[in-house]
Every structure is written in structure tokens, then in C-alpha cells.
Design a protein around this motif. Sequence first.
Motif, short mmCIF file in Angstrom:
data_model
loop_
_atom_site.label_atom_id
_atom_site.label_comp_id
_atom_site.label_asym_id
_atom_site.label_seq_id
_atom_site.Cartn_x
_atom_site.Cartn_y
_atom_site.Cartn_z
N THR A 43 0.82 -1.22 0.00
CA THR A 43 0.00 0.00 0.00
C THR A 43 0.85 1.27 0.00
O THR A 43 0.34 2.37 -0.16
CB THR A 43 -0.96 0.00 1.21
N ASN A 44 2.17 1.11 0.17
CA ASN A 44 3.06 2.28 0.05
C ASN A 44 3.64 2.40 -1.36
O ASN A 44 4.50 3.23 -1.61
CB ASN A 44 4.22 2.16 1.03
N GLY A 45 3.20 1.50 -2.24
CA GLY A 45 3.70 1.55 -3.62
C GLY A 45 5.04 0.83 -3.80
O GLY A 45 5.62 0.85 -4.87
N LYS A 46 5.51 0.19 -2.76
CA LYS A 46 6.78 -0.53 -2.88
C LYS A 46 6.57 -1.82 -3.69
O LYS A 46 5.59 -2.54 -3.49
CB LYS A 46 7.33 -0.85 -1.48
N GLU A 47 7.53 -2.10 -4.58
CA GLU A 47 7.41 -3.25 -5.49
C GLU A 47 8.25 -4.43 -4.98
O GLU A 47 9.36 -4.24 -4.51
CB GLU A 47 7.91 -2.80 -6.86
N TYR A 48 7.68 -5.62 -5.12
CA TYR A 48 8.41 -6.82 -4.70
C TYR A 48 8.41 -7.84 -5.83
O TYR A 48 7.42 -7.99 -6.55
CB TYR A 48 7.71 -7.50 -3.51
N ILE A 49 9.49 -8.60 -5.95
CA ILE A 49 9.48 -9.80 -6.79
C ILE A 49 8.91 -10.90 -5.91
O ILE A 49 9.30 -11.07 -4.76
CB ILE A 49 10.90 -10.18 -7.26
N ASP A 50 7.98 -11.66 -6.48
CA ASP A 50 7.26 -12.64 -5.67
C ASP A 50 7.86 -14.04 -5.85
O ASP A 50 7.77 -14.63 -6.92
CB ASP A 50 5.78 -12.63 -6.09
N PHE A 51 8.45 -14.55 -4.78
CA PHE A 51 8.97 -15.93 -4.80
C PHE A 51 8.04 -16.88 -4.05
O PHE A 51 8.43 -17.98 -3.71
CB PHE A 51 10.36 -15.96 -4.13
N LEU A 52 6.83 -16.44 -3.77
CA LEU A 52 5.92 -17.26 -2.98
C LEU A 52 4.68 -17.68 -3.77
O LEU A 52 4.16 -18.77 -3.56
CB LEU A 52 5.50 -16.49 -1.71
N GLY A 395 13.01 -5.98 -1.28
CA GLY A 395 12.06 -6.13 -2.39
C GLY A 395 11.93 -7.53 -2.95
O GLY A 395 11.55 -7.70 -4.12
N LEU A 396 12.20 -8.54 -2.13
CA LEU A 396 11.98 -9.93 -2.57
C LEU A 396 11.10 -10.63 -1.54
O LEU A 396 11.43 -10.68 -0.34
CB LEU A 396 13.32 -10.67 -2.70
N LEU A 397 9.97 -11.19 -2.00
CA LEU A 397 9.08 -11.90 -1.08
C LEU A 397 9.41 -13.37 -1.06
O LEU A 397 9.20 -14.08 -2.06
CB LEU A 397 7.63 -11.74 -1.53
N ILE A 398 9.93 -13.81 0.04
CA ILE A 398 10.32 -15.22 0.17
C ILE A 398 10.04 -15.61 1.62
O ILE A 398 10.21 -14.79 2.52
CB ILE A 398 11.80 -15.39 -0.24
N THR A 399 9.56 -16.82 1.84
CA THR A 399 9.22 -17.23 3.22
C THR A 399 10.01 -18.47 3.62
O THR A 399 10.79 -19.00 2.83
CB THR A 399 7.71 -17.52 3.34
N THR A 400 9.77 -18.90 4.86
CA THR A 400 10.43 -20.11 5.37
C THR A 400 9.39 -21.19 5.59
O THR A 400 8.22 -20.89 5.82
CB THR A 400 11.08 -19.83 6.73
N GLU A 419 15.81 -12.51 -16.15
CA GLU A 419 16.32 -11.27 -15.53
C GLU A 419 15.76 -11.11 -14.11
O GLU A 419 16.44 -10.63 -13.21
CB GLU A 419 15.94 -10.01 -16.33
N GLU A 420 14.48 -11.52 -13.95
CA GLU A 420 13.86 -11.40 -12.63
C GLU A 420 14.49 -12.42 -11.66
O GLU A 420 14.70 -12.13 -10.48
CB GLU A 420 12.35 -11.62 -12.73
N ILE A 421 14.80 -13.59 -12.20
CA ILE A 421 15.48 -14.60 -11.36
C ILE A 421 16.82 -14.04 -10.90
O ILE A 421 17.17 -14.10 -9.72
CB ILE A 421 15.69 -15.92 -12.15
N ASP A 422 17.56 -13.45 -11.84
CA ASP A 422 18.89 -12.91 -11.50
C ASP A 422 18.77 -11.83 -10.43
O ASP A 422 19.53 -11.81 -9.46
CB ASP A 422 19.56 -12.34 -12.75
N LYS A 423 17.80 -10.93 -10.64
CA LYS A 423 17.63 -9.83 -9.68
C LYS A 423 17.29 -10.39 -8.29
O LYS A 423 17.86 -9.97 -7.28
CB LYS A 423 16.52 -8.90 -10.18
N ALA A 424 16.40 -11.36 -8.27
CA ALA A 424 15.97 -11.94 -6.99
C ALA A 424 17.14 -12.65 -6.30
O ALA A 424 17.32 -12.53 -5.08
CB ALA A 424 14.81 -12.91 -7.22
N ILE A 425 17.92 -13.36 -7.08
CA ILE A 425 19.02 -14.11 -6.45
C ILE A 425 20.12 -13.16 -5.97
O ILE A 425 20.76 -13.41 -4.94
CB ILE A 425 19.51 -15.23 -7.38
N ASP A 426 20.29 -12.06 -6.65
CA ASP A 426 21.24 -11.04 -6.15
C ASP A 426 20.76 -10.50 -4.80
O ASP A 426 21.56 -10.29 -3.88
CB ASP A 426 21.39 -9.89 -7.16
#
Length: 452
Positions: A43-52, A395-400, A419-426
Motif C-alpha cells: 500500500t506504500n507503492g513498494k514493489e516486490y518480486i514474488d517468490f511465494l 524487495g523480494l518476497l520469500i518465506t520459510t 532477468e527477474e530470477i537474477d535480480k531476486a538471487i542477487d
Amino acid sequence: MSQWDVKTTELIEKYKRYVSDGHAFKYFPMVISRAKGVKIWDTNGKEYIDFLSSAATFNVGHSNQQVINVIAENLDKYLHHCFYIYHEPAIRLAEILVNLMPGNFAKKVAFGLSGSDALDTAIKASLIYTRKRNIASFTYSYHGTTFMDISVSGSFKPELRYNMSAYPNVHFFEFPDTYRRPNNMSEEEYGELCLEKIEKFFETILPGNAFAALVFEPIQGDGGVLVPPLNFVRGLYKLARDYGICFIDDEVQTGLGRTGKMLAVEHFGVEPDLIVLGKALGGGMPISAVVGRKEILDSAPPQTFFMALSPHALSSLAAIATLNFIMTENLLEKTREKGRYMMRRLQELEEKYEIIGDVRGLGLMLGIEIVEDKIKKEPDRKEAVKIIWRAWEKGLLITTYGKYGNVLRIAPPLIIEKEEIDKAIDILDTSIKDVIAGKVADEVFDLMKPWC
Ligand SMILES: Cc1ncc(COP(=O)(O)O)c(C=O)c1O
């Protein structure tokens, strides 16, 4: 530590006040405002890559355009009607599912709204069909949250089963965890050992032919992405055949392309009696299904599987669009390819960091096990939770999840680009580095209630 706005804090306070604690583990203080493809915005406009993918629901991506189109086109006709009156969408979907699912025998479909009720339906059908009362399941398995699902899920604490007087005739067998197998054994020998334990139980404690069903996840998801050895699955299937036990394949998490095949069980070349589908089936709309042997599903009298809202007409259309998307976009092959790429990149991290004990999985259902060190393999849930917190901040959504709560869960929408995979893994890489450097405070545990 990141700051979040007053509105988010207020909403979380209201959640705590009005919504039952029984719903879900809680991860990050964020409120979703929009989701598209592989991205989520708060809701703050922050963007996440979704790994879930909303727990492996959005295989075809958030707000998939084909799914949205079919819903929009049909909104003005009728939303749904219970099955006292025939409706075309679910009947069409049943035909597609029967033709798509493995098994060279007569099949039918029973529908539901969620993976949980579909699993319940599969167990009911097997009990009615066999007129036996025992159920075989596995340690650390997860099959949903109806009364019967909790009864057969090894991941719930025994106290819970005791407190709710769970269905008593459930026997839990060891599910192979190859990372923690005995040192002197190959994966195959370990698979054989786990099978022998079941055979011995059947020979000495309760005969195999006293069992109605064997409930099985082809890859244990919530157990921590445990891929069983091939000989274990084949041997298990043979046992089910030999003793006349219904082999229930729970594909709620693994199904519909997640592992690079339509069903994860196809990696093992066995044909289940009943296949349970949920989550990804509706492309985000509530629908689930049990597909399997006609004689088992037909053994239940009318009303046994009835739910007024199931099979939901609009959800059925969404499911047809979802299956169509998987096939026409060649998503299975693309998932295998991206899964291999992702695995290679994760293995680089595994070599680099002492706290990564194991990287495993198939397709885009992957897990990273966080440990104190590679030799002792002591699970490190605390570090795992700190890593996902740091990743969220970046900015990466990942859970345990996992039996020790120390496995990083990787299940992005299958449409994710390289490219999204690369960004997320970085992001993951820097997050691990930061946690090792002690840059994430223990206070994050006051803000989360992660899987344990
Ligand atoms: C393997 C498995 N079975 C069943 C379920 C229950 O599905 P749902 O939560 O959609 O009811 C889940 C959900 O996580 C699951 O992972």
C-alpha cells in the motif's frame, strides 16, 4: 530496520483484534494493494518480486490476463449455481481434467473449493469404497486444515490432534529426507530402508489390507521441499497395489506445472488412484478437484461431496483458462528450463556460504536449507528467518517452511523471466551476506510469527 506507515500498523492491529489467530503464520508487516505477473505492490507503492506465489497458487502469474478476461466476459451471465442445476463450465472442466490426468482407466472428477476440502473428499471416497478405516500418511506431511486433513497431516503438533480428538486410525511413516539420511547410505538404500519400515509395520503390527488409503505428497512441500528417491515412490505404489490401498496423490502444491511436469508424480512414473488438485487450478479463483478412478469416486452417494458453492461456475471458467494457458504457453518446458537455471544460480550460493546446507527441488519448487554449518547440519531457523526479513526489506518476497522451519521456500510464478530470477538471487545473496555480518537484529522476531 525498515519503517512502515501508520495505516499498515493500524490494519495489522485490527487484524489482531478481529481475525482469528488460527488462520496463518505471519511474515512481513505489509498490506498488498496490487499484483500482476511476478510482482506485488504494497500500500506504500513498494514493489516486490514474488517468490511465494501465494503459497504456490499463482503458477500462471498474478492477475493472469486470460483468466481475468474469461471472468469479465461471463460476469453478466451468472456467477454460479449449485449443482442441483447443470452448468456447463464445471462439466467442461471435468472433461478436460479426465483427459489430462494420467491413468489408463475410467476416471471421474469430484470438485471442491480449496485443496483442503478436496483432500477430505479423496479420503472420504477411499473410506467408503474400501470400507476400511486405516489411513497411511507421512511424518511432516501437510494436507490441509479440515478435521480429516489435520488428522492425516504429520506437520501439525500431536497436541493439536489430541485436543481436537482427531480421526484416530492414522499411521505416520517416515518420509525420506535424503539430506539427513544416514551417512553410510546412498539415497537408494535410504529409500529402501524407509520402505522396509512400512512393510515391517504391515507384517507385524497392522496388515496392509486393513488400510483404505495412503496419502502422499510426491514432493513434501511444507516438510521442506523433500524429494523422495525414485525407488521409494515406486515401492510405495507397489505396496498400495499389492494391498488394495487407494493411492492418493496430493498435488495441491506440486501440481499444474510447478515442478516442470503437469503433476510431480509423473517424475516417478506411477499412476495414482486419486489425484488431488487445488491452489493453482483456478489461477487465483477458488476451485479444487479430485480426479481419479470412477469406481472409487462413484462409490459415494449423492450429497456426500455437495457444497453449494462448488464447483463454482466462474472458478471453473478460470480453471479452463488456466489449464489452457499452461498448455499454449508451453509452461511445463519453460519451467524445467528456468528451474535448471535457478538451481545453478542457487548452487553458486551454496558453494559460497557455509550456512547453506542444501539446495533441492524440481522445476520451480525449490528449497534452501539454512544450517549452522555444512558438517553438523544443525538447522538454523533464526538465521533463515532473518534472511527472509532482509530480502523483504530489499524487495523480494520469500518465506520459510520445513520441518525445522529453516528452509527458504522458492516458488515464483512459472512465468518468471531470467532477468527477474537474477535480480531476486542477487537480493538473496546480499541478504545472506548481511545476516552473516550480523546486520539484522533479533527484534524482527517480535514482528513476525513464521512457520515452525
Ligand atoms: C500439499 C498440500 N495439500 C493440501 C493443501 C491445502 O490446500 P488449501 O490451503 O488450498 O486448502 C496444501 C496447502 O498448502 C498443500 O500444500
